[in-house]
Design a protein around this motif. Structure first.
Motif, PDB file in Angstrom:
ATOM      1  N   ARG A   1      -5.658  -2.303 -10.384  1.00  0.00           N
ATOM      2  CA  ARG A   1      -6.496  -1.467  -9.513  1.00  0.00           C
ATOM      3  C   ARG A   1      -7.612  -0.780 -10.300  1.00  0.00           C
ATOM      4  NH1 ARG A   1      -6.744  -3.785  -6.475  1.00  0.00           N
ATOM      5  NH2 ARG A   1      -7.569  -2.396  -4.934  1.00  0.00           N
TER       6      ARG A   1
ATOM      7  N   ASN B   1     -10.988   2.446  -8.151  1.00  0.00           N
ATOM      8  CA  ASN B   1      -9.695   1.776  -8.022  1.00  0.00           C
ATOM      9  C   ASN B   1      -9.871   0.435  -7.316  1.00  0.00           C
ATOM     10  OD1 ASN B   1      -8.546   4.022  -9.235  1.00  0.00           O
ATOM     11  ND2 ASN B   1      -7.921   4.948  -7.307  1.00  0.00           N
TER      12      ASN B   1
ATOM     13  N   HIS C   1     -12.525  -4.117   4.860  1.00  0.00           N
ATOM     14  CA  HIS C   1     -12.802  -2.905   4.079  1.00  0.00           C
ATOM     15  C   HIS C   1     -14.086  -2.217   4.486  1.00  0.00           C
ATOM     16  CE1 HIS C   1      -9.471  -2.462   1.502  1.00  0.00           C
ATOM     17  NE2 HIS C   1      -9.448  -3.752   1.287  1.00  0.00           N
TER      18      HIS C   1
ATOM     19  N   ARG D   1     -15.076   1.220   0.192  1.00  0.00           N
ATOM     20  CA  ARG D   1     -14.726   2.401   0.982  1.00  0.00           C
ATOM     21  C   ARG D   1     -15.744   3.526   0.745  1.00  0.00           C
ATOM     22  NH1 ARG D   1     -13.521   1.704   4.722  1.00  0.00           N
ATOM     23  NH2 ARG D   1     -14.090   3.570   5.824  1.00  0.00           N
TER      24      ARG D   1
ATOM     25  N   PRO E   1       0.817  -1.222   0.000  1.00  0.00           N
ATOM     26  CA  PRO E   1       0.000   0.000   0.000  1.00  0.00           C
ATOM     27  C   PRO E   1       0.850   1.271   0.000  1.00  0.00           C
ATOM     28  CG  PRO E   1      -0.287  -1.238   2.059  1.00  0.00           C
ATOM     29  CD  PRO E   1       0.538  -2.082   1.136  1.00  0.00           C
TER      30      PRO E   1
ATOM     31  N   ARG F   1      -4.482   1.602   2.903  1.00  0.00           N
ATOM     32  CA  ARG F   1      -4.953   0.238   2.640  1.00  0.00           C
ATOM     33  C   ARG F   1      -6.478   0.236   2.574  1.00  0.00           C
ATOM     34  NH1 ARG F   1      -3.539  -1.811   7.066  1.00  0.00           N
ATOM     35  NH2 ARG F   1      -1.385  -2.320   6.546  1.00  0.00           N
ATOM     36  N   LEU F   2      -7.069   0.941   3.533  1.00  0.00           N
ATOM     37  CA  LEU F   2      -8.515   1.002   3.610  1.00  0.00           C
ATOM     38  C   LEU F   2      -9.101   1.758   2.412  1.00  0.00           C
ATOM     39  CD1 LEU F   2     -10.204  -0.165   5.826  1.00  0.00           C
ATOM     40  CD2 LEU F   2     -10.203   2.045   6.970  1.00  0.00           C
ATOM     41  N   ALA F   3      -8.392   2.778   1.949  1.00  0.00           N
ATOM     42  CA  ALA F   3      -8.913   3.608   0.864  1.00  0.00           C
ATOM     43  C   ALA F   3      -9.027   2.811  -0.432  1.00  0.00           C
ATOM     44  CB  ALA F   3      -8.016   4.825   0.654  1.00  0.00           C
ATOM     45  N   ASP F   4      -7.981   2.078  -0.802  1.00  0.00           N
ATOM     46  CA  ASP F   4      -8.008   1.384  -2.102  1.00  0.00           C
ATOM     47  C   ASP F   4      -6.896   0.353  -2.263  1.00  0.00           C
ATOM     48  OD1 ASP F   4      -5.817   2.992  -2.400  1.00  0.00           O
ATOM     49  OD2 ASP F   4      -6.661   4.275  -3.937  1.00  0.00           O
ATOM     50  N   LEU F   5      -6.236  -0.020  -1.169  1.00  0.00           N
ATOM     51  CA  LEU F   5      -5.190  -1.057  -1.143  1.00  0.00           C
ATOM     52  C   LEU F   5      -3.851  -0.626  -1.733  1.00  0.00           C
ATOM     53  CD1 LEU F   5      -7.044  -4.402  -2.038  1.00  0.00           C
ATOM     54  CD2 LEU F   5      -6.134  -3.723   0.183  1.00  0.00           C
TER      55      LEU F   5
ATOM     56  N   ARG G   1      -6.438  13.709   1.598  1.00  0.00           N
ATOM     57  CA  ARG G   1      -7.510  12.884   2.144  1.00  0.00           C
ATOM     58  C   ARG G   1      -7.009  12.003   3.285  1.00  0.00           C
ATOM     59  NH1 ARG G   1     -11.057  14.717   2.678  1.00  0.00           N
ATOM     60  NH2 ARG G   1     -12.001  13.559   4.330  1.00  0.00           N
TER      61      ARG G   1
ATOM     62  N   ALA H   1     -12.029  -2.651  -3.456  1.00  0.00           N
ATOM     63  CA  ALA H   1     -11.694  -2.070  -2.154  1.00  0.00           C
ATOM     64  C   ALA H   1     -12.170  -0.612  -2.093  1.00  0.00           C
ATOM     65  CB  ALA H   1     -10.184  -2.137  -1.919  1.00  0.00           C
ATOM     66  N   GLN H   2     -11.898   0.143  -3.149  1.00  0.00           N
ATOM     67  CA  GLN H   2     -12.352   1.532  -3.129  1.00  0.00           C
ATOM     68  C   GLN H   2     -13.869   1.635  -3.211  1.00  0.00           C
ATOM     69  OE1 GLN H   2     -11.399   4.410  -6.331  1.00  0.00           O
ATOM     70  NE2 GLN H   2     -10.765   5.786  -4.690  1.00  0.00           N
TER      71      GLN H   2
ATOM     72  N   VAL I   1      -0.524   4.409   6.450  1.00  0.00           N
ATOM     73  CA  VAL I   1      -0.565   3.155   5.689  1.00  0.00           C
ATOM     74  C   VAL I   1      -1.912   2.459   5.916  1.00  0.00           C
ATOM     75  CG1 VAL I   1       0.482   0.881   5.386  1.00  0.00           C
ATOM     76  CG2 VAL I   1       1.938   2.876   5.711  1.00  0.00           C
TER      77      VAL I   1
END
Lengths: 494, 494
Positions: free
Chosen positions: B323, B186, B220, B193, A155, A342-346, A193, B189-190, A338
């Motif tokens: 992604r 992306n 997630h 989110r 990430p 990871r949570l946002a989009d890996l 962000r 995961a996104q 980090v």
């Protein structure tokens, strides 16, 4: 084509114009080759330098490209947008865009509005995007990546790019950092962000910002309040920052947006003291590589690695559409950043990261930067000349660097602008400009406190000819709106 | 090479093995060309079919690639990782990875652990990534994009890709949607989110999930609680969902993760009723394109466009490292989702979107899918054969589709696993496997309620030979841990 019809002294200009119109009406097809310079010069009985210069200009505005062995070839998409249908006076964007305070989608609405010339700030010369070098880098990356690299990644970003960015920042921004200090992000927007998420979780309840200061940046700090701290000729007023009491501040020290002020030495020292006492600086180094007169001042991050969250991107170096940037944060913030990423989009996509790393390490990015810096300087000069001619009363700010400049004029409540505040005055001019097919940002978008009216004008993405044309149109509109401060005045006071 | 040393009936196997070892020890250099099939067949006095089959297998595991006019060429990076240094028994990852409940970075920790064979689920055949087709698509995209396309774009994604995705989903998933219904993201995961942000703002306080169900998905959905709803042979238990009372549920209806169950018709109807009464379904269509026996059931989104947030990606079609994914949300959620996306990172990168759109529209993606489906099916067969031989007691679940299967065994508290719960039993086997250089997911990672012990095994990214070897090793470990339920039992009950 008959060079005898050319205006005196402007043969190269004339020839470039002729070829442009031949491309526009299809007489010169996409993919076709222009004659060799010597051949055309002989044919037209002009010097070969005239043809070379005309081809150079056509290259600069994206009509043609030099292919090593293939000569000079007409490109599919001329840079200059096809003369757009003049927007009807009642086009929704033109009617509503500037009348209300700008909402979160204001930049998309402005992008969607039709226009002939786009002077919105924040884009480099996009026609010069190094397509060939990028494809070469991508081919090499594709040949080299292991199958595992096509799986899920780190990430924090690909090690090769983090290494390349660390080296780039050391060469260009005086920053001493290793790959472990660098986190790759999807542009500065994502960096902000992630920081907002982490800072909120730490109890930070607001982020002070410069005033004037970027509207886009304030939007990205949502939902944190962004109290304004005034900027003067030395940069942000640190006394006012202290008085505000915020725990964090977002700054553009190398080339303040939108005024272009460079943070002075005294202020730097005061800021460093403020930071050492516990303040956190978010340094948005958005266009530091574009200094025309001398090397840019080193980043604040270079001196205060444990008090500065430094962010930059390739948006102004290559293209915003790449969505690649970096974030160098103090160690204490990294684990939380980090987790947030990871949570946002890996994490970021592997291929563009690998390609950009190659572009940085091969020297191609440095070469590209030298090339567009030349384009940008000529465009800036054309814009300043246009302002001197058509808006002689304007004061020009921040033209020594970057991709835009800001012009202001003294506020007069008795112009034709409805209302009578400074914001009314600059949004009225921006509205009229958009109706005439020219996109600009009113300075009032980028201010929170009272400020003279002004416009923020990007020049980097527009060739000299439409730039000059747009300035002439802005001059006509200023006269029509009876804005005395633009017609007459002390001129360029930068 | 002497074919007389080959085992009977296994000439192609033997030849492929010989060439692999010649590549491994450098006798066949990277970039060198293999002899034409006819030439080598004559030389070895075997039939040409033997050579063709051997080359096919080498192509499948990434050692060589067929170049149209260039013959068959040895690739830089053989698919099979170099025999990794056997991880020391006390390697930190192997020691701690499975002993504590999995934290947010557990997948990165597992990726970082050294291993010979990686059976973690969720990756397609990465060695088959269509590098040539991708580069071709990118070249065409680069030649075609206007300079403006290199600027800031639509946060919903590039129109060309949204169009291509809408058509792809209509052809492959029975979804009737237009480009305005599609938002590019992306990766899934996104998508999750953004949904979490929007649902929380709407007052949704939890999202029910299937149990067993993906650990990654639960992570997630952070910080929303994820109450478990049991899955049986017909899919999620809608009565239990009603009893739970959550306003939203995340489902994998086409091929439940990790059990592989397909949502039954009765359950589908019950779910639709639940949704029409106000429930929101998040449909994670993560690997629906990989059905081996018959076309996948249509997506729930096809029938309930205004009650389903549908998400999918190219992670299982092409590569997670791209992604790129998509989100089709009910109209009511779209403005908030666009706001959330703008805030997150302004939108996706333009070039990969343009390239993927071309790959989808040219038929290259469909061709790639047919190719890897063949690879995956052979790998699945090898895995099942290996399980039958080496873990004859295991029950195999979900092998009719996808990139992984799940095996379970009856829990016995008296195995050698410390503790004695089912989770202790499967994490003990996963720990031993990692120490032996084999990465697997313990089923207990993907469960919240009591469940028999099991392993989730990905086969798609691993060629048959190392797959078989890994299963033999798992069999040895199961015997060493004295797991009776894996040694003997009713066999494959899928």
């Amino acid at each position: 084509m008959d060079p005898r019809t050319a205006p005196r002294g402007g043969l190269a200009d004339w020839l470039a114009r002729e070829i442009r119109s031949a491309i526009a009406d299809g007489r010169l097809a996409t993919g076709s080759r222009l004659p060799a310079t010597r051949t055309l010069a002989d044919e037209l009985r002009v010097s070969r330098g005239v043809v070379t210069e005309a081809y150079r200009r056509l290259g600069e505005d994206g009509h043609v490209a030099g292919r090593r062995r293939g000569g000079t070839v007409v490109l599919a998409v001329p840079h200059r947008p096809a003369p757009a249908p003049a927007p009807p006076p009642e086009a929704p964007a033109a009617r509503h865009l500037f009348t209300a305070p700008p909402g979160p989608d204001v930049f998309e609405a402005l992008r969607a509005a039709p226009a002939r010339v786009d002077l919105t700030p924040g884009r480099p010369d996009l026609a010069a995007f190094p397509r060939t070098a990028w494809l070469r880098a991508e081919r090499a990356a594709l040949a080299d990546l292991s199958p595992a690299a096509f799986g899920y990644g780190d990430p924090r970003g690909a090690p090769a790019l983090r290494e390349a960015v660390a080296r780039w920042l050391s060469r260009n921004r005086g920053i001493n950092a290793g790959p472990d200090d660098v986190m790759i992000v999807n542009g500065t927007a994502q960096a902000l962000r992630l920081l907002v998420d982490v800072l909120r979780a730490e109890g930070v309840d607001r982020v002070a910002v410069e005033d004037p200061g970027s509207l886009g940046v304030r939007q990205h700090l949502h939902p944190l309040p962004t109290p304004p701290v005034p900027v003067d000729a030395q940069g942000v007023r640190v006394d006012a920052l202290r008085a505000e009491g915020a725990a964090a501040v977002l700054l553009t020290p190398a080339h303040q947006f939108p005024t272009g002020v460079v943070l002075g030495g005294e202020r730097r020292r005061a800021l460093m003291e403020w930071a050492r006492e516990g303040g956190l600086i978010i340094e948005d180094d958005y266009d530091a590589e574009h200094r025309y007169d001398r090397p840019a001042v080193p980043a604040l991050r270079a001196q205060l690695p444990e008090h500065v969250c430094y962010t930059g991107s390739v948006s102004k170096l290559l293209a915003p559409a790449l969505r690649i940037g970096w974030l160098l944060a103090p160690r204490a913030y990294r684990p939380a950043l980090v987790d947030a990423r990871r949570l946002a989009d890996l994490g970021s996509a592997a291929l563009p990261q690998a390609s950009l790393a190659r572009l940085m390490e091969s020297g191609d990015l440095e070469r590209h930067l030298r090339l567009i810096r030349g384009h940008h300087r000529r465009r800036r000069d054309a814009m300043i000349a246009g302002i001197r001619t058509h808006l002689p009363g304007a004061t020009v700010h921040g033209a020594a660097a970057g991709l835009h400049l800001t012009l202001t004029w003294p506020h007069e409540a008795d112009t034709d602008a409805a209302g009578g505040t400074a914001a009314d005055a600059d949004t009225a001019l921006a509205t009229a400009a958009l109706r005439s097919g020219i996109k600009v940002h009113p300075l009032s978008w980028h201010t929170q406190r009272p400020h003279p009216p002004g416009l923020v004008l990007g020049y980097a993405a527009v060739p000299p000819a439409p730039l000059t044309e747009a300035l002439a149109e802005l001059g006509r509109l200023a006269r029509a709106q009876n804005i005395r401060g633009l017609r007459e005045g002390p001129g360029d006071r930068r």
